[in-house]
Enzyme design. Structure first.
Site, short mmCIF file in Angstrom:
data_model
loop_
_atom_site.label_atom_id
_atom_site.label_comp_id
_atom_site.label_asym_id
_atom_site.label_seq_id
_atom_site.Cartn_x
_atom_site.Cartn_y
_atom_site.Cartn_z
N GLN A 34 -14.63 2.48 1.61
CA GLN A 34 -13.92 2.06 0.38
C GLN A 34 -13.64 3.29 -0.47
O GLN A 34 -14.55 4.06 -0.78
CB GLN A 34 -14.76 1.05 -0.41
CG GLN A 34 -14.02 0.49 -1.61
CD GLN A 34 -14.83 -0.55 -2.39
OE1 GLN A 34 -16.03 -0.71 -2.18
NE2 GLN A 34 -14.17 -1.24 -3.30
N ASP B 5 0.85 -1.19 0.00
CA ASP B 5 0.00 0.00 0.00
C ASP B 5 0.90 1.25 0.00
O ASP B 5 1.89 1.32 0.72
CB ASP B 5 -0.89 -0.02 1.25
CG ASP B 5 -2.05 0.96 1.18
OD1 ASP B 5 -3.20 0.51 1.18
OD2 ASP B 5 -1.79 2.18 1.12
N HIS C 217 -6.96 -5.68 2.51
CA HIS C 217 -5.78 -5.16 3.20
C HIS C 217 -5.20 -6.26 4.09
O HIS C 217 -5.95 -6.93 4.82
CB HIS C 217 -6.17 -4.00 4.12
CG HIS C 217 -6.69 -2.79 3.41
ND1 HIS C 217 -5.91 -1.67 3.18
CD2 HIS C 217 -7.91 -2.50 2.90
CE1 HIS C 217 -6.65 -0.75 2.57
NE2 HIS C 217 -7.86 -1.22 2.39
N HIS D 141 -10.35 -5.21 -2.99
CA HIS D 141 -9.02 -5.47 -2.45
C HIS D 141 -9.12 -5.84 -0.99
O HIS D 141 -10.02 -5.39 -0.29
CB HIS D 141 -8.09 -4.26 -2.63
CG HIS D 141 -8.66 -2.97 -2.11
ND1 HIS D 141 -9.58 -2.24 -2.83
CD2 HIS D 141 -8.48 -2.33 -0.94
CE1 HIS D 141 -9.92 -1.17 -2.12
NE2 HIS D 141 -9.28 -1.20 -0.97
N ASN E 176 -12.97 -3.29 2.80
CA ASN E 176 -14.05 -2.29 2.79
C ASN E 176 -14.90 -2.41 1.53
O ASN E 176 -14.37 -2.57 0.43
CB ASN E 176 -13.44 -0.89 2.86
CG ASN E 176 -12.59 -0.68 4.10
OD1 ASN E 176 -12.92 -1.17 5.18
ND2 ASN E 176 -11.47 0.04 3.96
P1 AMP Z 1 -9.84 1.41 0.70
O1 AMP Z 1 -10.10 2.58 1.61
O2 AMP Z 1 -10.12 0.09 1.36
O3 AMP Z 1 -10.52 1.57 -0.64
O4 AMP Z 1 -8.27 1.42 0.50
C1 AMP Z 1 -7.62 1.90 -0.60
C2 AMP Z 1 -6.14 1.78 -0.29
O5 AMP Z 1 -5.44 1.86 -1.50
C3 AMP Z 1 -5.59 2.86 0.63
O6 AMP Z 1 -4.97 2.25 1.76
C4 AMP Z 1 -4.57 3.59 -0.24
O7 AMP Z 1 -3.43 3.99 0.49
C5 AMP Z 1 -4.23 2.55 -1.28
N1 AMP Z 1 -3.82 3.03 -2.57
C6 AMP Z 1 -4.47 3.95 -3.36
N2 AMP Z 1 -3.82 4.11 -4.52
C7 AMP Z 1 -2.75 3.26 -4.50
C8 AMP Z 1 -1.69 2.96 -5.40
N3 AMP Z 1 -1.58 3.57 -6.60
N4 AMP Z 1 -0.77 2.05 -5.03
C9 AMP Z 1 -0.85 1.44 -3.83
N5 AMP Z 1 -1.83 1.67 -2.93
C10 AMP Z 1 -2.75 2.57 -3.25
#
Ligand code: AMP
Ligand code: ZN
Length: 136
Positions: free
Chosen positions: A95, A32, A103, A101, A88
């Site tokens: 989300q 992440d 985590h 995805h 999420n």
């Molecule tokens: P969510 O809130 O569950 O949708 O989490 C999205 C996650 O994606 C967050 O923890 C961000 O830090 C991560 N994220 C967003 N863009 C990228 C990216 N280009 N590469 C890696 N992680 C990302």
């Protein structure tokens, strides 16, 4: 299928570079970009699904098997002493990227990170009413 304009489709399929921890025909696991803890990773299916509701059952079960593999690797290599799996679905649930995805978050003793919620309360009647609403 990939979804036009979806950043996680591009990352999962290698069109955008990422810090990749694992890669096979169905999944890519990446670090992440905004880690809550050292080693915070995301399991990305290569096929696009917005969220758990859209995810095919076969992929859903493979996700947990892969999460277990990653958990074991992190324990061995990062010496974490705990681990959160967080997933999420929908804006109401936090989300922000609408490509399913999971985590995988290694945890360290006294790391001070907060993922847990403050417990609420419910009466026996409220619990019974919601149980009925879900299953009857
Ligand atoms: P969510 O809130 O569950 O949708 O989490 C999205 C996650 O994606 C967050 O923890 C961000 O830090 C991560 N994220 C967003 N863009 C990228 C990216 N280009 N590469 C890696 N992680 C990302
Ligand atoms: Zn996607």
């Amino acid at each position: 299928m990939k979804k036009e304009g979806c950043i996680f489709c591009k990352i999962a399929n290698g069109e955008i570079p990422s810090k990749t921890l694992y890669d096979d025909e169905k999944f890519r696991v990446i670090l992440d970009l905004g880690p809550i803890a050292k080693g915070h990773a995301l399991i990305l299916p290569k096929e696009h699904a917005d969220d758990l509701y859209e995810l095919p059952e076969e992929i859903a079960s493979d996700v947990l098997i892969l999460a277990k593999k990653m958990a074991e690797k992190m324990k061995e290599r990062l010496h974490c002493v705990g681990l959160n799996l967080v997933q999420n679905n929908g804006e109401a649930a936090g989300q922000t990227v609408h490509h399913f995805h999971m985590h995988v978050i290694p945890r360290y003793r006294n790391d001070g990170r907060k993922i847990n919620w403050v417990p609420g309360s419910a009466t026996e009647e409220e619990l019974e009413a919601v149980r009925k609403q879900i299953v009857e």
